[in-house]
Enzyme design. Structure first.
Site, PDB file in Angstrom:
ATOM      1  N   SER A  42       0.803  -1.234   0.000  1.00 33.02           N
ATOM      2  CA  SER A  42       0.000   0.000   0.000  1.00 33.02           C
ATOM      3  C   SER A  42       0.830   1.276   0.000  1.00 33.02           C
ATOM      4  O   SER A  42       0.286   2.356  -0.197  1.00 33.02           O
ATOM      5  CB  SER A  42      -0.919   0.039   1.219  1.00 33.02           C
ATOM      6  OG  SER A  42      -1.890  -0.970   1.112  1.00 33.02           O
ATOM      7  N   LYS A 101       0.626   3.622  -2.791  1.00 35.12           N
ATOM      8  CA  LYS A 101      -0.549   4.491  -2.918  1.00 35.12           C
ATOM      9  C   LYS A 101      -0.166   5.965  -2.790  1.00 35.12           C
ATOM     10  O   LYS A 101      -0.823   6.835  -3.353  1.00 35.12           O
ATOM     11  CB  LYS A 101      -1.602   4.118  -1.867  1.00 35.12           C
ATOM     12  CG  LYS A 101      -2.212   2.751  -2.111  1.00 35.12           C
ATOM     13  CD  LYS A 101      -3.092   2.284  -0.952  1.00 35.12           C
ATOM     14  CE  LYS A 101      -3.645   0.888  -1.251  1.00 35.12           C
ATOM     15  NZ  LYS A 101      -4.330   0.274  -0.093  1.00 35.12           N
ATOM     16  N   TYR A 154      -3.317  -2.250 -10.707  1.00 36.76           N
ATOM     17  CA  TYR A 154      -3.306  -2.135  -9.247  1.00 36.76           C
ATOM     18  C   TYR A 154      -2.516  -3.272  -8.605  1.00 36.76           C
ATOM     19  O   TYR A 154      -1.645  -3.044  -7.762  1.00 36.76           O
ATOM     20  CB  TYR A 154      -4.752  -2.096  -8.722  1.00 36.76           C
ATOM     21  CG  TYR A 154      -4.840  -2.059  -7.225  1.00 36.76           C
ATOM     22  CD1 TYR A 154      -4.570  -0.882  -6.522  1.00 36.76           C
ATOM     23  CD2 TYR A 154      -5.164  -3.198  -6.493  1.00 36.76           C
ATOM     24  CE1 TYR A 154      -4.624  -0.854  -5.140  1.00 36.76           C
ATOM     25  CE2 TYR A 154      -5.231  -3.172  -5.117  1.00 36.76           C
ATOM     26  CZ  TYR A 154      -4.966  -2.002  -4.439  1.00 36.76           C
ATOM     27  OH  TYR A 154      -5.017  -1.967  -3.067  1.00 36.76           O
ATOM     28  N   TYR A 210      -4.901   3.085   7.852  1.00 34.88           N
ATOM     29  CA  TYR A 210      -6.201   2.437   7.956  1.00 34.88           C
ATOM     30  C   TYR A 210      -6.902   2.864   9.249  1.00 34.88           C
ATOM     31  O   TYR A 210      -6.914   4.045   9.561  1.00 34.88           O
ATOM     32  CB  TYR A 210      -6.044   0.906   7.885  1.00 34.88           C
ATOM     33  CG  TYR A 210      -5.211   0.456   6.730  1.00 34.88           C
ATOM     34  CD1 TYR A 210      -5.580   0.769   5.423  1.00 34.88           C
ATOM     35  CD2 TYR A 210      -4.045  -0.267   6.924  1.00 34.88           C
ATOM     36  CE1 TYR A 210      -4.812   0.353   4.342  1.00 34.88           C
ATOM     37  CE2 TYR A 210      -3.268  -0.680   5.849  1.00 34.88           C
ATOM     38  CZ  TYR A 210      -3.662  -0.367   4.575  1.00 34.88           C
ATOM     39  OH  TYR A 210      -2.894  -0.758   3.517  1.00 34.88           O
ATOM     40  N   VAL A 226       0.973  -3.748   3.985  1.00 32.61           N
ATOM     41  CA  VAL A 226       0.903  -5.033   4.674  1.00 32.61           C
ATOM     42  C   VAL A 226       2.162  -5.872   4.515  1.00 32.61           C
ATOM     43  O   VAL A 226       2.294  -6.913   5.161  1.00 32.61           O
ATOM     44  CB  VAL A 226      -0.311  -5.893   4.239  1.00 32.61           C
ATOM     45  CG1 VAL A 226      -1.608  -5.289   4.712  1.00 32.61           C
ATOM     46  CG2 VAL A 226      -0.314  -6.114   2.748  1.00 32.61           C
TER      47      VAL A 226
END
Lengths: 302, 302, 302, 302
Positions: free
Chosen positions: B57, B60, B184, B236, B254
């Protein structure tokens, strides 16, 4: 600063005054005030900076400080510190999370914090303690509670009564619901001016210390952490947007006030009663955006 | 730094390695790496700072930067910037909000951002563009995609397929779902070391500028704003806690990596595969807490 | 029937007695009663069919009947008639649907129905009216309210206080919250035996008519429709399962009672205090399953 | 019957034709058909009772029957039987309940049922089995699948793709998602006339038995139970209203058809493409309300 105040005065878009508490609906949409106090105690002010207004949720910053001083990190057993991602008085998340509010700045969380302050005392004593704390921080003993606003909230605050009873059903509140809510409705009804509010916020800008007296209100670490919660949770479901646009820890109230902190630099209070869709002062946020940009105060870089 | 690395190596509490992507389950729980690059380009590193890991992530942050560069603030029509208040792959909020993800750092939001980058191109081109952007930022052309991880995600990423189709049903995605997801899954599978990641993050610490070349990657305002989103949404449902404890904008993956930014001061990358309950690197967060406290880097005050 | 009662007496699996109202926790888990009254007024009874128990939510059937008699279909403006798909005291759905409860048999809905009955009267009068209606239907003036249960509910019913205030905040309740809740807590505390309950339910089995007096309590269409609501909503989140297994309209209460209607044939009441996971009488449901199967009474076919 | 058909033809309020599947949007809003088959096999029909239409969700009744025949009550481990209390394609409840759909008549549940039928076979075989079952029940080998509708659903059914992948992520589906969805999209695209549909539904009205051949399709208990699920869950979020107004077990489809069962008496099919707000045939429901009232067929009493 007076330039910003001037621009704000002229803007036609002023947001909508909160109407769910009848007394607040009387506020003057044309009002605008701004006060900044720097590390040396210098005050810069513009507009209606001396007019008292209903600080409403902004007291949540000070009750959080008080509760942490009283019971320390045990407070986090009854309230979380994550952004809520739902409108400010949502009961949905409270059910999903078994009555433990997400953070101390949504209504449910602030009620839980009030309950922690109240613990073992009469409502009157707890309320007196909160008021004296505000007077001490602002160095101003004239700060009072607007009884009409408190009565108005008590008469119409069904949603808050629901939240408190809901938490009580999960065993999250220790005191009788009426006691906790009585204190909560009253401390939300404190009236302060921008100047008084900026004075009261100084310890958050200066590592927990009152810069004029040099006295430590709370530890530096705790001051940083309260600032962190203000940044992530201080503007209900508009917290992300406030961080994105203004870049300072801040806490808004439906009375139209915002307290913002430029760590190491300044304590800032702004007031304009018209609110945006997320329930935060429309011109207040805009003024802070102008101010931080001009001064390079964003905590996220120059 | 080596002191912190040493402490982390010795701690018995290491969190749990992510298992939902089979390839990630192979990661070495004992690994720990840390890299810090200051404004002058000095690198301080400790532990496994040169070992590539799956950044997941963390990309991102870079795809958000790229998408803002491509379509500017129009991006905010298809993705919000409020904290989500729900676990990272939650579909509930997505339904309540008609397919518009809350922010670009939850999976749904990152898929929407990927769709914006892809727009009008072949998946291969878009992927190449993302990879070259990372190589350019890190000044390192050896950065590649771990094809086994990408294949593993594609094979098991039913939740992400669900999210993408769900958004597609609301018209939030422009491209064929398979195209968007293909890009992605691949950009999440980029492998980078702590050093490479800290290098790539420098522009966020320095007002959008690569401090070694002096080139502007994005405008100072946009850099500040990306930092703001990292702070409010980067971890998150543990974003509030990360702000509270570490006090820096950061983005976790992660794979166990975290990129953190000390605005004006340093770009920091840490890696340890064991995750806490919120899905963020357990030792990584702890190491950053130690580091910012020792260095006085918190953006919320000294 | 005595065979069924005998089997129920011997079974070791008895469910758990409701504990959230302290007075209910005193109930005897070994108790089991059953009463069936046919179209000719014949009573068949077994077990503890003469022992009064707290009917709790079963009164919701009778308050619904009363409210429809008073304000007719206008009632459906403040309460829906769809199954709730959530545990019986859920507040989530209430928020999503702006304070309008899904149906009259969840707590929120029954509070709204009570508010409609109360309208314009003193709580005492409304309560008297409900009690007299029950006595009239059961042809038994000895039916009373168990004041200890009412007091116990009032003292501990925080969840219901939350629900009522929540609806009040949406303007769904007309009367002062305390008034409405006072009547609600008291009518839930009515004590009736299986025989009395089966007597009171006769009009639902016989097209709205009391079969012994021939008097019309409500129109045939309304009786059918109340039966329909009992079938779809009568057992909280276990309504589907009750329809699947028993195949009769029914309404359960946390006191362990169930009223079931075999249209055209019989009014049935069963009581056993132990509850299953969905909050419905465990042995009560089982006994009804045995009974309807043996008698071929399912409304869904032989 | 022809009277009812005549009234329906004249009514100006016709609801809205489903548009989310492009092929369905072509349906003729003026169409209205009705067919009733009694225990002796007599057919009464009116209007466009011989025109085939897309049965859509009505096949869920027959796939449920088939799946129960194949794996028996083990089916209930992967799908519940409680009303959903949310719009028909809601993904929220699916997340709250860990991928197990609430009942076999919401889309997610029907996909899970399809997966159970498919188990271990090729999609083509499973689809053949479903089609032959429908032909057998209706005693009509001309029933076919409308390939254009199936293709249209496949092209635009992003929401169903999301649901299936979401369940797959929870391990609720055994087969490849594409296989299960392929069968699902095709069996929803079966075209039948009112007469064929009423023929196919006879076993549910007659204790599981085909009244003309005397053959048992399923056990009487299972027939009753399928009827129970139709009553509580057959009309999405309008199931309570359908039970309240019509008082028969029924299952609707977005093609505008409804199959209703008068246990022991008749199998009824009605069709009119205009839908109400809950997605059920507007005139179809109205016609059934008229019919059951006139015939005294409500299962909730005369």
């Amino acid at each position: 600063m007076s330039e910003i105040a001037e621009e704000m005065r002229r803007r036609p878009d002023r947001g909508e005054v909160a109407t769910y508490i009848p007394e607040l609906a009387r506020a003057d949409r044309q009002a605008f005030g701004l006060a900044v106090i720097d590390a040396d105690g210098n005050l810069a002010a513009a507009g209606d900076s001396e007019t008292p207004f209903s600080v409403q949720s902004i007291t949540k910053v000070f009750t959080l400080t008080l509760a942490l001083g009283k019971i320390g990190d045990r407070l986090w057993q009854r309230v979380g510190r994550e952004p809520s991602g739902n409108p400010f008085n949502s009961i949905v998340q409270l059910e999903l999370e078994k009555g433990v509010p997400r953070n101390p700045f949504i209504n449910a969380g602030a009620i839980a914090v009030t309950d922690a302050i109240l613990s073992g005392h009469e409502p009157r004593e707890a309320l007196g303690e909160i008021l004296r704390f505000l007077q001490f921080l602002a160095e101003d003993s004239t700060i009072t509670i607007d009884e009409r606003v408190a009565a108005s909230e008590k008469r119409t605050g069904f949603r808050n009564v629901a939240l408190a009873n809901f938490m009580k059903s999960y065993g999250v509140l220790d005191n009788p619901v009426d006691y906790t809510l009585g204190v909560y409705f009253h401390h939300c009804a404190v009236a302060m001016s921008c100047r008084q509010l900026a004075m009261a916020g100084r310890f958050l800008a200066h590592s927990g210390r009152n810069p004029s007296t040099g006295l430590l209100v709370i530890s530096p670490e705790r001051a940083r952490r309260i600032n962190a919660i203000m940044l992530t949770c201080g503007h209900y479901d508009g917290s992300g947007d406030f961080a994105y646009r203004v870049g300072l820890p801040g806490k808004s109230g439906v009375g139209g006030g915002i307290l913002a902190i430029a760590p190491g630099t300044a304590s800032i209070a702004v007031w304009s009663p018209g609110l945006d869709a997320a329930g935060n002062s429309h011109l207040g946020r805009l003024a802070l955006e102008r101010l931080t940009k001009r001064m390079g105060w964003s905590i996220f870089g120059e």
